[in-house]
Write a protein that holds these residues in place. Structure first.
Motif, PDB file in Angstrom:
ATOM      1  N   HIS A  28       0.858  -1.190   0.000  1.00  0.00           N
ATOM      2  CA  HIS A  28       0.000   0.000   0.000  1.00  0.00           C
ATOM      3  C   HIS A  28       0.887   1.229   0.000  1.00  0.00           C
ATOM      4  CE1 HIS A  28      -3.493  -2.394   0.504  1.00  0.00           C
ATOM      5  NE2 HIS A  28      -3.006  -2.967   1.588  1.00  0.00           N
ATOM      6  N   MET A  29       0.498   2.247  -0.736  1.00  0.00           N
ATOM      7  CA  MET A  29       1.391   3.377  -0.980  1.00  0.00           C
ATOM      8  C   MET A  29       0.832   4.697  -0.460  1.00  0.00           C
ATOM      9  SD  MET A  29       4.254   2.809  -2.380  1.00  0.00           S
ATOM     10  CE  MET A  29       4.902   1.158  -2.274  1.00  0.00           C
ATOM     11  N   SER A  30       0.014   4.656   0.600  1.00  0.00           N
ATOM     12  CA  SER A  30      -0.672   5.895   0.994  1.00  0.00           C
ATOM     13  C   SER A  30       0.300   6.982   1.465  1.00  0.00           C
ATOM     14  CB  SER A  30      -1.728   5.602   2.060  1.00  0.00           C
ATOM     15  OG  SER A  30      -1.139   4.901   3.127  1.00  0.00           O
ATOM     16  N   ALA A  31       1.330   6.628   2.222  1.00  0.00           N
ATOM     17  CA  ALA A  31       2.259   7.664   2.713  1.00  0.00           C
ATOM     18  C   ALA A  31       3.095   8.223   1.566  1.00  0.00           C
ATOM     19  CB  ALA A  31       3.157   7.104   3.816  1.00  0.00           C
ATOM     20  N   THR A  32       3.497   7.354   0.640  1.00  0.00           N
ATOM     21  CA  THR A  32       4.269   7.808  -0.528  1.00  0.00           C
ATOM     22  C   THR A  32       3.432   8.773  -1.360  1.00  0.00           C
ATOM     23  OG1 THR A  32       5.582   5.785  -0.621  1.00  0.00           O
ATOM     24  CG2 THR A  32       5.372   7.032  -2.682  1.00  0.00           C
ATOM     25  N   GLU A  33       2.154   8.397  -1.569  1.00  0.00           N
ATOM     26  CA  GLU A  33       1.313   9.252  -2.404  1.00  0.00           C
ATOM     27  C   GLU A  33       1.041  10.591  -1.725  1.00  0.00           C
ATOM     28  OE1 GLU A  33      -1.864   6.733  -3.836  1.00  0.00           O
ATOM     29  OE2 GLU A  33      -0.423   5.743  -5.180  1.00  0.00           O
ATOM     30  N   ASN A  34       0.802  10.543  -0.437  1.00  0.00           N
ATOM     31  CA  ASN A  34       0.574  11.792   0.278  1.00  0.00           C
ATOM     32  C   ASN A  34       1.822  12.680   0.234  1.00  0.00           C
ATOM     33  OD1 ASN A  34      -1.115  13.504   1.882  1.00  0.00           O
ATOM     34  ND2 ASN A  34       0.210  12.983   3.616  1.00  0.00           N
ATOM     35  N   ALA A  35       2.979  12.075   0.476  1.00  0.00           N
ATOM     36  CA  ALA A  35       4.224  12.858   0.453  1.00  0.00           C
ATOM     37  C   ALA A  35       4.451  13.452  -0.944  1.00  0.00           C
ATOM     38  CB  ALA A  35       5.409  11.991   0.865  1.00  0.00           C
ATOM     39  N   SER A  36       4.255  12.657  -1.988  1.00  0.00           N
ATOM     40  CA  SER A  36       4.571  13.156  -3.322  1.00  0.00           C
ATOM     41  C   SER A  36       3.684  14.345  -3.705  1.00  0.00           C
ATOM     42  CB  SER A  36       4.480  12.037  -4.362  1.00  0.00           C
ATOM     43  OG  SER A  36       3.174  11.508  -4.388  1.00  0.00           O
ATOM     44  N   HIS A  37       2.501  14.434  -3.074  1.00  0.00           N
ATOM     45  CA  HIS A  37       1.624  15.567  -3.373  1.00  0.00           C
ATOM     46  C   HIS A  37       1.904  16.810  -2.522  1.00  0.00           C
ATOM     47  CE1 HIS A  37      -1.184  12.319  -5.038  1.00  0.00           C
ATOM     48  NE2 HIS A  37      -0.653  12.983  -6.040  1.00  0.00           N
TER      49      HIS A  37
END
Ligand SMILES: *Cc1c(COP(=O)(O)O)cnc(C)c1O
Length: 381
Positions: free
Chosen positions: A336-345
């Motif tokens: 699951h990539m929720s922290a990566t996606e949040n950080a990238s935004h």
């Protein structure tokens, strides 16, 4: 325009010493594997408290040489963060193996231990053979090795630390590069310890691994120069770059101290408006390759970037996408990539280098504050 990374001021500081060092190489003429290579390797080994430091052509080759030495091949799974520079996953794909993407801890931007466990289970489910874990010391902060290494060990996996951004940092009194079976770094000019071209290095205590890497670095050579006992590459560091790095090492500790002061000043100036100034784990020291903040949810990052650029302040987005979201890597398995996606935004990296003055930092802090105040106004209305 304020420079994002100021290599000029550093060059002015040591210009004469660098010129002398280059002239010395021109005089002895050993452009490949000259005496400066040995000297650099022994100084790097000492710094990283490793038995072996092996210089090489760049930080990407450093990662690749290790994977080649460990005989990584199709069917093998290597666990890498998605939130990193492409090279970390790229080398895995070179060898036909499968990079399996792991999420980050939202506070540190480094590999999340729980996500690693999840990714290992996923790889097994996909009938891949888990082989190794590659934590990245992102933005200069060491990954949480006390959490990650036991997970790797319990699964029989080796750990290769990608400390391309982290050289000079510390984790529980241990220098970056000292943890894991092996660690790699880069001397790309913009890294904390940069040369004037391409360069990299590998650190390990494992004699056999070091022996194989040294051979792979020179076309898989054996006892004699023209014996080829394995398929290798031309992966050597140039003597001139080693000579330049030896001069840069003389001021490196001073620069690291400055980077830490500058980071502390940013954090002090931004704390009140950004709950999300970079978080360091206890007992870690960052080399502050980047100073990266998280903008508030709902904030228009492009508008902030534009407003700051109008004030003459450059910013960067490291990284606007996780690798799992990149065209070349989208088909590889991922946790699951929720922290990566949040950080990238929401990430925004501010100018960071050892020669940043307090006056310039004040301008940067004021500009970011103002840009954010405009955003808050828009978000509220
Ligand atoms: C820069 C970087 C590399 C690659 O180093 P090069 O010397 O540019 O090949 C690998 N990993 C990370 C995390 C990096 O930041």
């Amino acid at each position: 325009m304020i420079p994002f990374i100021d290599l000029k001021t550093q060059q002015q500081r040591i210009r004469q010493q660098i010129e002398q060092a280059i002239i010395k190489v021109l005089d002895h003429g050993q452009y490949i594997m000259g005496p400066e290579i040995d000297e650099l390797e022994s100084q790097l080994a000492q710094r990283t408290q490793r038995k072996h430091a092996i210089s090489c052509a760049n930080g990407t080759d450093a990662l690749a040489l290790v994977l080649m030495a460990l005989d990584i091949k199709a069917g093998d799974a290597i666990f890498v963060p998605s939130f990193t520079f492409a090279a970390t996953a790229e080398v895995v794909a070179w060898l036909g193996a499968t990079p399996v993407f792991v999420d980050i801890d939202p506070a540190t931007f480094n590999m999340c231990p729980q996500s690693l466990t999840q990714a290992i289970q996923l790889a097994k489910y996909l009938q891949l053979s888990p082989k190794g874990v590659v934590p990245v010391d992102l933005f200069g902060q060491p990954a949480d090795y006390n959490q990650l290494i036991p997970i790797a060990q319990s699964e029989g996996l080796w750990v290769m630390a990608d400390t391309a951004q982290g050289l000079g940092g510390q984790y529980h009194d241990q220098p970056a590069g000292s943890l894991g079976l092996v660690a790699t770094t880069s001397f790309f000019p913009a890294k904390p310890l940069g040369c004037y071209g391409e360069g990299g290095a590998i650190f390990t205590n494992d004699d056999q691994l070091a022996h194989v890497i040294r051979s792979l670095r020179i076309h898989g050579q054996g006892e004699h120069k023209y014996d080829n006992v394995r398929i290798g590459m031309n992966g050597r560091l140039e003597t001139i770059q080693a000579a330049i790095l030896l001069e840069k090492l003389k001021i490196f500790d001073d620069e690291l101290a400055r980077r830490n002061e500058i980071a502390a000043y940013y954090t002090q100036g931004l704390e009140e408006i950004l709950a999300t100034a970079p978080t360091l784990l206890n007992h870690t020291i960052s080399s502050w390759a980047q100073y990266t903040v998280m903008l508030p949810q709902g904030c228009d990052r492009d508008a902030v970037v534009k407003a700051m650029a109008a004030d003459g302040i450059p910013t960067m987005i490291y990284y606007a996408k996780g690798l799992h979201d990149q065209i070349a890597y989208g088909h590889y398995p991922r946790a699951h990539m929720s922290a990566t996606e949040n950080a990238s935004h929401h990430v925004l990296s501010l100018p960071m280098h050892p020669y940043l003055t307090t006056e310039t930092q004040d301008l940067i802090i004021a500009s970011l504050k103002q840009a954010l105040a405009q955003q808050t106004f828009k978000m509220a209305s």
